[in-house]
Motif scaffolding. Sequence first.
Motif, PDB file in Angstrom:
ATOM      1  N   TYR A 168       0.851  -1.188   0.000  1.00  0.00           N
ATOM      2  CA  TYR A 168       0.000   0.000   0.000  1.00  0.00           C
ATOM      3  C   TYR A 168       0.890   1.243   0.000  1.00  0.00           C
ATOM      4  O   TYR A 168       1.755   1.396   0.869  1.00  0.00           O
ATOM      5  CB  TYR A 168      -0.930  -0.029   1.221  1.00  0.00           C
ATOM      6  CG  TYR A 168      -1.817  -1.251   1.194  1.00  0.00           C
ATOM      7  CD1 TYR A 168      -3.043  -1.228   0.543  1.00  0.00           C
ATOM      8  CD2 TYR A 168      -1.387  -2.459   1.748  1.00  0.00           C
ATOM      9  CE1 TYR A 168      -3.838  -2.368   0.470  1.00  0.00           C
ATOM     10  CE2 TYR A 168      -2.173  -3.599   1.677  1.00  0.00           C
ATOM     11  CZ  TYR A 168      -3.395  -3.552   1.036  1.00  0.00           C
ATOM     12  OH  TYR A 168      -4.168  -4.681   0.950  1.00  0.00           O
ATOM     13  N   ASP A 169       0.672   2.109  -0.983  1.00  0.00           N
ATOM     14  CA  ASP A 169       1.516   3.287  -1.122  1.00  0.00           C
ATOM     15  C   ASP A 169       1.087   4.392  -0.156  1.00  0.00           C
ATOM     16  O   ASP A 169       0.128   4.235   0.616  1.00  0.00           O
ATOM     17  CB  ASP A 169       1.523   3.778  -2.570  1.00  0.00           C
ATOM     18  CG  ASP A 169       0.129   4.162  -3.076  1.00  0.00           C
ATOM     19  OD1 ASP A 169      -0.789   4.346  -2.244  1.00  0.00           O
ATOM     20  OD2 ASP A 169      -0.043   4.282  -4.305  1.00  0.00           O
ATOM     21  N   GLU A 170       1.798   5.511  -0.226  1.00  0.00           N
ATOM     22  CA  GLU A 170       1.530   6.607   0.695  1.00  0.00           C
ATOM     23  C   GLU A 170       0.099   7.116   0.555  1.00  0.00           C
ATOM     24  O   GLU A 170      -0.547   7.467   1.549  1.00  0.00           O
ATOM     25  CB  GLU A 170       2.525   7.740   0.442  1.00  0.00           C
ATOM     26  CG  GLU A 170       3.938   7.431   0.917  1.00  0.00           C
ATOM     27  CD  GLU A 170       4.000   7.204   2.421  1.00  0.00           C
ATOM     28  OE1 GLU A 170       3.631   8.129   3.173  1.00  0.00           O
ATOM     29  OE2 GLU A 170       4.399   6.116   2.846  1.00  0.00           O
ATOM     30  N   SER A 189       2.723  11.512  12.761  1.00  0.00           N
ATOM     31  CA  SER A 189       3.932  12.248  12.378  1.00  0.00           C
ATOM     32  C   SER A 189       4.472  11.646  11.098  1.00  0.00           C
ATOM     33  O   SER A 189       4.669  10.422  11.012  1.00  0.00           O
ATOM     34  CB  SER A 189       5.000  12.150  13.473  1.00  0.00           C
ATOM     35  OG  SER A 189       4.526  12.681  14.692  1.00  0.00           O
ATOM     36  N   ARG A 190       4.717  12.500  10.097  1.00  0.00           N
ATOM     37  CA  ARG A 190       5.294  12.038   8.822  1.00  0.00           C
ATOM     38  C   ARG A 190       6.803  12.177   8.908  1.00  0.00           C
ATOM     39  O   ARG A 190       7.329  13.269   9.163  1.00  0.00           O
ATOM     40  CB  ARG A 190       4.730  12.877   7.676  1.00  0.00           C
ATOM     41  CG  ARG A 190       5.270  12.506   6.286  1.00  0.00           C
ATOM     42  CD  ARG A 190       4.722  11.154   5.837  1.00  0.00           C
ATOM     43  NE  ARG A 190       4.911  10.938   4.409  1.00  0.00           N
ATOM     44  CZ  ARG A 190       6.060  10.523   3.858  1.00  0.00           C
ATOM     45  NH1 ARG A 190       7.118  10.299   4.603  1.00  0.00           N
ATOM     46  NH2 ARG A 190       6.134  10.335   2.564  1.00  0.00           N
ATOM     47  N   ASN A 197       6.006   5.471   6.319  1.00  0.00           N
ATOM     48  CA  ASN A 197       6.798   6.542   6.930  1.00  0.00           C
ATOM     49  C   ASN A 197       5.990   7.370   7.925  1.00  0.00           C
ATOM     50  O   ASN A 197       6.371   8.488   8.261  1.00  0.00           O
ATOM     51  CB  ASN A 197       7.370   7.459   5.839  1.00  0.00           C
ATOM     52  CG  ASN A 197       8.632   6.879   5.219  1.00  0.00           C
ATOM     53  OD1 ASN A 197       8.739   5.676   5.014  1.00  0.00           O
ATOM     54  ND2 ASN A 197       9.590   7.722   4.916  1.00  0.00           N
ATOM     55  N   HIS A 198       4.891   6.832   8.400  1.00  0.00           N
ATOM     56  CA  HIS A 198       4.061   7.526   9.379  1.00  0.00           C
ATOM     57  C   HIS A 198       4.213   6.868  10.748  1.00  0.00           C
ATOM     58  O   HIS A 198       4.018   5.650  10.875  1.00  0.00           O
ATOM     59  CB  HIS A 198       2.585   7.491   8.971  1.00  0.00           C
ATOM     60  CG  HIS A 198       2.304   8.153   7.661  1.00  0.00           C
ATOM     61  ND1 HIS A 198       2.540   7.533   6.442  1.00  0.00           N
ATOM     62  CD2 HIS A 198       1.818   9.381   7.365  1.00  0.00           C
ATOM     63  CE1 HIS A 198       2.209   8.353   5.463  1.00  0.00           C
ATOM     64  NE2 HIS A 198       1.760   9.488   5.995  1.00  0.00           N
ATOM     65  N   LEU A 199       4.548   7.672  11.751  1.00  0.00           N
ATOM     66  CA  LEU A 199       4.594   7.215  13.134  1.00  0.00           C
ATOM     67  C   LEU A 199       3.320   7.690  13.812  1.00  0.00           C
ATOM     68  O   LEU A 199       3.012   8.886  13.833  1.00  0.00           O
ATOM     69  CB  LEU A 199       5.825   7.769  13.844  1.00  0.00           C
ATOM     70  CG  LEU A 199       5.963   7.397  15.323  1.00  0.00           C
ATOM     71  CD1 LEU A 199       6.076   5.882  15.498  1.00  0.00           C
ATOM     72  CD2 LEU A 199       7.164   8.101  15.941  1.00  0.00           C
TER      73      LEU A 199
END
Length: 598
Positions: free
Chosen positions: A394-396, A413-414, A591-593
């Motif tokens: 799954y992409d961004e 957070s990105r 890349n998402h926390l």
Amino acid sequence: MIVLGSNGFSRVSEFFSERLGATGVNKHYLLGHDAAAALLVDGRLVAAVEEERLNREKKTTDFPTNAIDWCLREAGITFEDVDLFAFPWNWSAQVRGEIVDGIRASPLPEAAKDRLVDTMADLFDQIVSPEAMLADFEARTGHRPDPAKVRFVPHHLAHATTGYYLAGMKDAAFLVSDGRAERFSTLTGEIRDGRITVFEDTVTGSEYSMGTLFSAITRFLGFVPNNDEYKVMGLAGYTAPPTPNPFVDRLLRLHDDGRYSFAKPLQTDNVRSHDDLFEEYFGPFEDTLAYKARVAAAAQQMLNVATAHQVRHLERRTDLDRLLFEGGVALNCLNNTPMFEGSRFEDMQVSFGASDTGITIGAAAHAWLNHPDTDPADIHAASAPVSPYLGPSYDEAAIEAALRGFAGRVVVSRLADDEVVEQVAQLLTQKVVIGWFEGRVEHGPRALGHRSILANPGFDDIKDIINTRVKHREPFRPFAPLVLEEQAPKIFEMGRKTSSPYMTFVFPVREEYRDRIPGAVHVDGTSRIQTLTDEGTPRLTALLRRFTDLTDTPCLINTSFNVAGEPIVCTPTDALNCFLGTEIDYLVLGNHLIAKTD
């Protein structure tokens, strides 16, 4: 050449429920469990996924409509582009006749024989015959495969080919052992240049199935058979097997030709046929850890003895130095290490698709390898070990779309690529639990770092925290450590193994490291490890390196990203639901926390 592999049946669950009582605890007493699809293009595996990941029904037997649709979309093709359709079953008229003859020759009462013969006849006609399988395919997909393009691959040959293909297609001897295939439960043989030779005199009938017997013991101990055998493995570490062991000394019989049998054969139509025997051996059932551990340890030793006997005979039959072990019994990783170490084989592989999750891959590979148009040069070009990361990614944009559906419930957070590794490594120095979601879904029953829950094994109570607050499962269950491949022999007593990338082997933890990774050490001082390399899992490997730099702890706990009773998460939405429904502290989605608002 394009080959589609498919496993699963629309009505098999309903049929087994009505005819053989496969409900409740026995709901996985079925054919077609671990339904899936796989797609080969010119010998290269381009897509494979289990249906459970998509329909969210664990160990589903349903026809794999979603899995097939996804595989075709991933490759950008339609049914018209498929050259071969491969199914990992071959319920031929001959097999039907042999099964009926076996029932008629059994010691069952005549009325019971008649009922079982009628049941098997209906199973053939309605579910598993070639005609019924093709009709099911057409009903669920709208496409009727040309019979000239269809290959029905015997179940155990699909298993053997799965191991052969995924390990890089090098000549090897093989042992396949599971609950049952069309008629049998275990066989041995060789694969040379893609061609299988079965040692016919080693074939063992389903009435002496070690897989089915182990499932019967699983049921007897209060767990779900054909699903919870790993719980029995976990319990086996709590005590030594009894001496004498009635499973070994009274039930198991080893034969000079490499086969084994049981003093009391299993009854296919009676899932509790051996419960009285278990109580004769161990006393009336007690719902205590001590009782269950004693039975589990005895069962584990029996399985070890039986498979070691098969391997010793196989050694004498082949001059090959590589061993493939496939089938559901091969997931018993407590058995795999001593089995290999006690053999003369130079290497032993157990694939990530060893159970029925992988047989669609094996069926497709078998059809391709045995097609007259397949050139040896094509086989050579495709001969490399296969990554387990074969399912949807799954992409961004997809992740961000899912996050919008949870607005107000999460804080996001990105991060940049290097920030993901640094911030997650810093968080893992604390007593936290993190959901880790990246790339394509791994194939098989075990999370291998793309849909995982991570934690610091340096805390004594981290195992209890994950079991009770996150996984909602029994407190005796152990967790597996991630370790860098180059460091693994320093931390674990690996014998002749140098890697274990799929959690299919168990090793003792060296004494000097047991206090450093207590959360990843089982009560018996062992761990079922996953070794990491920069090539196989670059971001996860970088995370482990950075974590080790910060803590001097050389491992991370890795367990599957799900709760008990549910499949491993697949989509970002699955991950967010699991995150919010448990006490997982943080979630990494690409890349998402992500944290919870509360």
